[in-house]
Design an enzyme around this catalytic site. Structure first.
Site, mmCIF file in Angstrom:
data_model
loop_
_atom_site.group_PDB
_atom_site.id
_atom_site.type_symbol
_atom_site.label_atom_id
_atom_site.label_comp_id
_atom_site.label_asym_id
_atom_site.label_seq_id
_atom_site.Cartn_x
_atom_site.Cartn_y
_atom_site.Cartn_z
ATOM 1 N N ASP A 1 -9.679 6.706 7.144
ATOM 2 C CA ASP A 1 -11.138 6.731 7.076
ATOM 3 C C ASP A 1 -11.741 5.407 7.529
ATOM 4 O O ASP A 1 -12.764 5.372 8.196
ATOM 5 C CB ASP A 1 -11.589 7.048 5.648
ATOM 6 C CG ASP A 1 -11.228 8.463 5.250
ATOM 7 O OD1 ASP A 1 -11.714 9.398 5.891
ATOM 8 O OD2 ASP A 1 -10.436 8.618 4.302
ATOM 9 N N GLY A 2 -11.116 4.322 7.125
ATOM 10 C CA GLY A 2 -11.627 3.007 7.496
ATOM 11 C C GLY A 2 -11.629 2.812 9.002
ATOM 12 O O GLY A 2 -12.572 2.255 9.563
ATOM 13 N N HIS B 1 -3.982 3.134 -3.603
ATOM 14 C CA HIS B 1 -4.167 2.677 -2.223
ATOM 15 C C HIS B 1 -3.436 1.371 -1.938
ATOM 16 O O HIS B 1 -2.639 1.294 -1.016
ATOM 17 C CB HIS B 1 -5.658 2.493 -1.910
ATOM 18 C CG HIS B 1 -5.895 1.753 -0.635
ATOM 19 N ND1 HIS B 1 -5.976 2.385 0.574
ATOM 20 C CD2 HIS B 1 -6.037 0.428 -0.375
ATOM 21 C CE1 HIS B 1 -6.152 1.482 1.535
ATOM 22 N NE2 HIS B 1 -6.200 0.282 0.979
ATOM 23 N N HIS C 1 -28.842 -14.915 24.466
ATOM 24 C CA HIS C 1 -27.859 -14.754 25.536
ATOM 25 C C HIS C 1 -27.165 -16.064 25.914
ATOM 26 O O HIS C 1 -26.278 -16.057 26.756
ATOM 27 C CB HIS C 1 -28.533 -14.151 26.771
ATOM 28 C CG HIS C 1 -28.827 -12.682 26.626
ATOM 29 N ND1 HIS C 1 -29.559 -12.177 25.573
ATOM 30 C CD2 HIS C 1 -28.471 -11.604 27.381
ATOM 31 C CE1 HIS C 1 -29.641 -10.857 25.703
ATOM 32 N NE2 HIS C 1 -28.997 -10.491 26.780
ATOM 33 N N HIS D 1 -2.179 -0.876 7.074
ATOM 34 C CA HIS D 1 -1.777 -1.211 5.705
ATOM 35 C C HIS D 1 -0.674 -0.275 5.215
ATOM 36 O O HIS D 1 0.084 -0.628 4.337
ATOM 37 C CB HIS D 1 -2.985 -1.167 4.760
ATOM 38 C CG HIS D 1 -3.740 0.120 4.827
ATOM 39 N ND1 HIS D 1 -4.748 0.338 5.746
ATOM 40 C CD2 HIS D 1 -3.634 1.256 4.121
ATOM 41 C CE1 HIS D 1 -5.230 1.568 5.581
ATOM 42 N NE2 HIS D 1 -4.571 2.134 4.601
ATOM 43 N N GLU E 1 -18.211 -3.748 24.371
ATOM 44 C CA GLU E 1 -17.383 -4.944 24.550
ATOM 45 C C GLU E 1 -16.139 -4.922 23.673
ATOM 46 O O GLU E 1 -15.047 -5.286 24.115
ATOM 47 C CB GLU E 1 -18.202 -6.214 24.236
ATOM 48 C CG GLU E 1 -19.389 -6.463 25.150
ATOM 49 C CD GLU E 1 -20.662 -5.778 24.667
ATOM 50 O OE1 GLU E 1 -20.603 -5.066 23.641
ATOM 51 O OE2 GLU E 1 -21.714 -5.933 25.310
ATOM 52 N N HIS F 1 0.833 -1.199 0.000
ATOM 53 C CA HIS F 1 0.000 0.000 0.000
ATOM 54 C C HIS F 1 0.871 1.254 0.000
ATOM 55 O O HIS F 1 1.229 1.771 1.063
ATOM 56 C CB HIS F 1 -0.904 -0.010 1.237
ATOM 57 C CG HIS F 1 -1.812 -1.199 1.295
ATOM 58 N ND1 HIS F 1 -1.378 -2.452 1.671
ATOM 59 C CD2 HIS F 1 -3.131 -1.333 1.020
ATOM 60 C CE1 HIS F 1 -2.394 -3.306 1.630
ATOM 61 N NE2 HIS F 1 -3.473 -2.666 1.241
#
Lengths: 658, 658
Positions: free
Chosen positions: B158-159, B262, B469, B71, B407, B31
């Site tokens: 952004d990711g 990219h 659950h 990356h 979590e 990248h």
């Protein structure tokens, strides 16, 4: 605000409160606080705004109501009972949380009519609702306002909004301007651990506004304010968040406004006090006639009737009904089988992700309900068919979705589209990122929704991206999921077969684990019969009883085939079994499994992944060629050699075991 | 802005650009776009602000740099090389993405000195950085500014910000006012699928501000603006987001600013054009002396030296060094073994979650490095010890954390605290919600961090909350994870043993799957030896060779023990093997495993979960008493009867198999 018989909406809401606290008390288990807090909001919504017909829970153009805070299930069950959903009898309410009752601890879609989505795992409901609101707009774009014109209403709690998945959903809904989506946030400032101030400093309205939502703030016990806010929400050009300031456990004399009423019965004394405070004199599970009468005004039976007439008159009627059914018709099935036979004839060597893309391209015109998308890996996942447009906020009439790097929200969106009806959704990312989707995938399985998860880059075969991107345990973790079919096709034909089976399936999700790297074409048959349909089959047979049976999946089937040839040169007969779907194979009868696996003959499993789960097919004393831990960063061929997943390794093992 | 030899920072940044595009080209994979885009920001940060000593990558008081957008690994490797990290030779850069090189496709903590965290799965880096910044403040609160005074700097794309986990992290950092955290957002408006406008309408600054962050916006190629923004960030009383508007692939003549640069090599022609555009005349992998000289000014060796002197002078020196080591000392180990023997003597009947809570309470005073928290299930998970305070923005000197219903962020935070050093972190939720944590748990395993995941409510034994659950596949999915030890203790003593083993472990995470319901005390020994240390052991033996071996875990061991007694009455001898950790048992030598399992004797597995993975111990023709699919909502005892997980079922199976 009153019903036409003079019953106040507050008293109608108190019926919910009473049923909720009494049912939780009877069950000695459950969550009374949320239903008591949100009873007023729910009453205004269901009696004045929600479009539904209790006599027809499956009416396609009904509004969807999603209780994202699913622990407050008694709110929903009370509403279903009071508004006259036939199955939701008072006996069911009395049986709250008991074995076999419709009133499960958390709402379960498919189990209880009127429950639009299974909720309880926080964040899932609000995220599925985005899929519902999107499905509505996409259907509307195809079939028009006369046939498709409804809203999605959500009740979400603080926990829903703290879950990361909610941000993915909020961003998607804002980006796509899903103005038919209204989220009613139960802003009660209480969580299980105590006041939200323990963990939360976010300005929630600002957070939603940042993603393009309209927001407002109301007193969640003021029925006029609620009514006005809901009315206004219906005119929004953007998705709407309404912060409803409520008191958890409203009415409970000492526990209201505290975490103490969140997840445990109130106790007899507190309930007696609440009855007094609410002016509710009736015995547990007793609703007076005037309350039932007031609630009987809720619903939209006449709108439903009018819709049926419009549908009957419409020239799009057949198309809509077919699309809503979810079942493939003759044309769809023919497209799939034609393609299988074409592949069998053409025998292309292709990466299975490429075979998958070609399969979709071949069938897409015959499958109007098929929609798909990727979490920002469109060019890698290859599920965008040539010429397909992506949905945008100004054009919902498109079969593709750019989800951004939002795997979990994407999977939940697919669930929402699927339970909404009208679409068969496939969603895509790298296989290793199934971990990010897992919360939603579990709901696909539990709700029996036929989502197709297209997961490419399925092993160390992806090469240089390294162990963070190389699944080794992911296949096992997905095969462990009940009601989920995990396919790992070995060549272009098995890939077409996997799509065939995934799309014919109606009662649960399928995973397609696909290679980045090119795979040789292996099959010799004409493709007429879908050989993957039994999960595993003999790809290369030997004369007489084999010395060894090699069972392989995906990219490793070619290694097994090579090994079999080498072994033949040494006089060792090796049957090669291709196992594109071990989950389906496990469901076959013993006779078929024995026919394929030949009991008593040593077996070798081959898969570029860990052995976990394979012993069910291998037996303890058999062999396995695969991974024992995480991968590494290097070109794919170097990795296969480094980790010893080679033809030679299979041959050696066969020699030792035979 | 220049280095003291007159070399401009832009030329220093061009060295990063050249190395990145050349290494990616050599690897034919990688990248280049991100390193070329963020080179200026990184150059200003590393040369003017970052506190580090290339000669001492493990210096405890160094600033942490996290490349969340992993990356872009060549950015980090280039920086490590240029600033003089000894191991990061030019040869390593030439070997980018090749087998065994330090320059793995994505940065790997533990593999490459100077890499603070393994990144690549998006959202993890920014979320771990919250744990690092929190650990810094918590250590600072204990040891003061003289010894602990550093920052955490993050580059995120952004990711990273689209992943839901980032929202959990942002909310936590804002709530806790972690002002030592600075996120540099590579705001390049490009993702893999194309422009961010395809999927993104969020006002990112507003989103961060909503959670209490300070924000600013700069031109990411203007070194003076970058420098000023970083300087200002150091004075913030809140965490800081700096939006750096950059051009992806900056310098590439035709591909800059496009998704085309990219994730693929630029190609020879484009690289030649970039060299021209950047005024970089040097051959691939050649850095002229003046550039090296300019880069040699980066780093803070003298600050490191001064810190060492302060440490040597401090009366807290031993305590800090001990806490940073991560290894339990004599006192810690004694607390664990004393407690085991106390439990063996007291023989309490307790839910294993309660036993876990008591274990923590017994050892917490002897374990200063131990910190823990729950995702809003404190009263259910029982890991908050009596009198323990929770961390707040005004008091970081506390051993407990209220994470909210976050979590995934919680697990990543634990990873961040762990790689930062100074703390042993345990985090808690219900077992089924391990699915939400899985992305971060995989990094615990891959980075070999000894996080303890305390997962209570571990089966249908949780009862009424129902299938959403109730884990049935979760144990299997976690056992499948490499380098993760999954414990499911059967009684109070096994619970103490599990904690003992989890805390003595230094090279990977442990999961403690604990019951909601009460478990009888089963062990007869004095607790001196940790019997769980070999994963499984004979709990109840028979005289001579048994007729059947029953292998059970957790709450089902008591059923196996009862069955064994009933079978004895029928003259059938049944050995009971308790298997608190099948992962550890799998690592034992064959002799021990055979000693426990007695080859040739039929076996029955018992676990209130699916069979998946058990066949490695059972063999194909043995029996299993457990679940075959999802659970249901009902009281626990009704569910055990309904699903046939009973003493009777074991007895019947034993009769049939013996």
């Amino acid at each position: 605000m009153n019903a036409s018989n003079g019953t106040s909406l507050t008293q109608m809401a108190n019926a919910i409160r009473a049923l909720s606290m009494d049912a939780v008390q009877a069950a000695k288990s459950g969550h009374p606080g949320m239903p008591m807090g949100m009873a007023d909001v729910a009453t205004v919504l269901w009696s004045k705004h929600l479009k539904f017909d209790p006599a027809a829970p499956a009416w396609a153009d009904r509004d969807r109501f999603v209780l994202s805070a699913g622990h407050g299930s008694m709110l929903l069950y009370s509403l279903l009972h009071l508004t006259g959903f036939e199955d939701m009898t008072m006996d069911e309410l009395r049986q709250f949380r008991q074995l076999g009752a419709l009133t499960a601890g958390h709402p379960e879609h498919g189990h209880t009519p009127g429950v639009e989505a299974t909720t309880g795992p926080l964040g899932q409901g609000i995220s599925m609702s985005v899929g519902m609101a999107l499905a509505e707009r996409m259907l509307n774009a195809r079939f028009g306002d006369d046939l498709v014109d409804h809203r999605t209403w959500v009740i979400a709690g603080d926990g829903d909004l703290q879950e990361g998945i909610s941000q993915e959903a909020i961003a998607m809904a804002g980006h796509l301007k899903l103005n038919r989506l209204v989220v009613l946030w139960d802003d009660n400032e209480i969580q299980i651990d105590g006041p939200t101030s323990l963990t939360e400093s976010t300005d929630t309205l600002k957070r939603f506004e940042a993603s393009g939502w309209a927001t407002s703030r109301i007193d969640g016990h003021d029925v006029d304010a609620i009514d006005a806010a809901l009315e206004k929400a219906k005119t929004s050009d953007r998705p709407v968040l309404i912060a409803c300031r409520t008191t958890i456990g409203y009415g409970a004399p000492t526990k209201a406004g505290t975490a103490g009423c969140h997840g445990a019965p109130l106790g007899d004394e507190e309930i007696a006090g609440a009855r007094k405070a609410l002016g509710w004199e009736h015995a547990p599970f007793e609703i007076p006639a005037d309350i039932y009468e007031a609630w009987s005004e809720a619903g939209s039976a006449s709108e439903h009737e009018a819709w049926c007439l419009r549908l009957a008159d419409s020239d799009k009627s057949d198309a809509l009904v077919a699309q809503l059914s979810g079942e493939p018709g003759e044309e769809e099935l023919k497209a799939l089988s034609d393609w299988r036979m074409q592949v069998a004839a053409e025998k292309p060597d292709l990466a299975s992700r490429a075979s998958s893309g070609k399969t979709l391209a071949a069938i897409v015109d015959a499958w109007p309900s098929l929609v798909g998308g990727s979490a920002d890996l469109t060019g890698s996942n290859l599920t965008k068919t040539p010429g397909a447009n992506a949905v945008t906020s100004s054009n919902y009439d498109a079969p593709y979705m750019h989800f951004g790097v939002r795997e979990h929200g994407m999977a939940a969106c697919a669930n929402g589209m699927s339970v909404h009806g009208g679409f068969r959704a496939h969603v895509a990312t790298f296989l290793v990122f199934a971990d990010y989707c897992r919360g939603a995938m579990r709901l696909s399985a539990l709700m029996e929704q036929p989502i197709v998860y297209v997961y490419t880059h399925d092993s160390i075969g992806l090469g240089e991206d390294g162990p963070t991107h190389q699944p080794v345990e992911t296949l096992a973790s997905l095969r462990a999921m009940p009601n989920t079919h995990v396919f790992r096709p070995a060549d272009a034909l098995e890939t077409a077969e996997a799509w065939d089976l995934a799309l014919q399936r109606l009662d649960g999700p399928s995973v397609l684990a696909l290679s980045r790297q090119k795979l040789p074409f292996l099959r010799k048959d004409d493709g007429f019969e879908n050989l993957s349909a039994r999960g595993a089959y003999t790809l290369i047979d030997t004369e007489g009883k084999p010395d060894v049976v090699i069972i392989a999946t995906g990219s490793e089937v070619a290694l097994a085939a090579e090994a079999s040839e080498l072994l033949a040169g040494e006089g060792i007969t090796a049957r090669v079994v291709s196992a594109p779907c071990l989950d389906i194979f496990a469901e076959q009868d013993v006779a078929y499994r024995d026919q394929v696996l030949v009991p008593g003959v040593p077996r070798i499993g081959v898969e570029a992944a860990i052995r976990f789960g394979w012993d069910a097919y291998l037996g303890i004393d058999s062999g396995f060629v695969g991974m024992t831990g995480f991968g590494a960063s290097a070109p794919a061929e170097d990795l296969y050699a480094h980790f010893g997943i080679t033809t030679d390794a299979i041959v050696e093992l066969a020699r030792a075991l035979k």
